[in-house]
Motif scaffolding. Sequence first.
Motif: not given
Length: 227
Positions: A102, A105, A211-213
């Motif tokens: 996650a 990037s 995916d920072e969440r």
Amino acid sequence: MTPDNVLLAGIVGSTAYGLAGPGSDIDRLGVFAAPTVAFHGLRQPTESRVTTHPDVTFHEARKYCSLALGGNPTVSELMWLPAELYETRTPLGDELIAIRAAFLSAKRIRDAYLGYATQQFRKLESRGDGSFSSETRHRTAKHARHLLRLCWQGHTAYTTGEIRIRLDDPQRFLDFGEQVAAGDIELARRMLADYEAAFDATAGVLPAEPDERVAEDWLLRVRARFL
């Protein structure tokens, strides 16, 4: 001094890559959790604890996530170590390993790895044509092999979605370092240009943004655990 509440820690650097020699240092990296109440006062808790001789770095969980989301090569490798190189693993540390993808990037990995590699190359350029002391030559060889390692790791992550720590052929990187240290700066320049072209030639497999969440959900579990 080792902080309290270490979540994950292990041996990184040359030992992890398979590039360590007889005189190499053993570098250690870890992530820890400050007590949640420490964030409620006038002063924020210490975010990093760094010592040298031995080389040990611990980042607080929030700072660790921030650096890893930015693609920081040194920080990111903690989540991708071979199992035998971990010295501390907790349930929250295992959760961090489980969500490691996650943090990746495309642009941030490219910028971070090529950015670090460019820094290494500038150090090489500043040292001239190889006619320097044995100590300087040793440092130059080290910078050169890590220049190649950064390019290889970054492009591998960009095209496969995984950060590979252990090098398949460490001797290739050692030989490259010695050639550059002997004065072949152009070899390093061409290699860096080749990897820049390789990044340009493919869109890769990584998402445009991390995916920072997922990272924040983990961090909130850390805060709840140490409330």
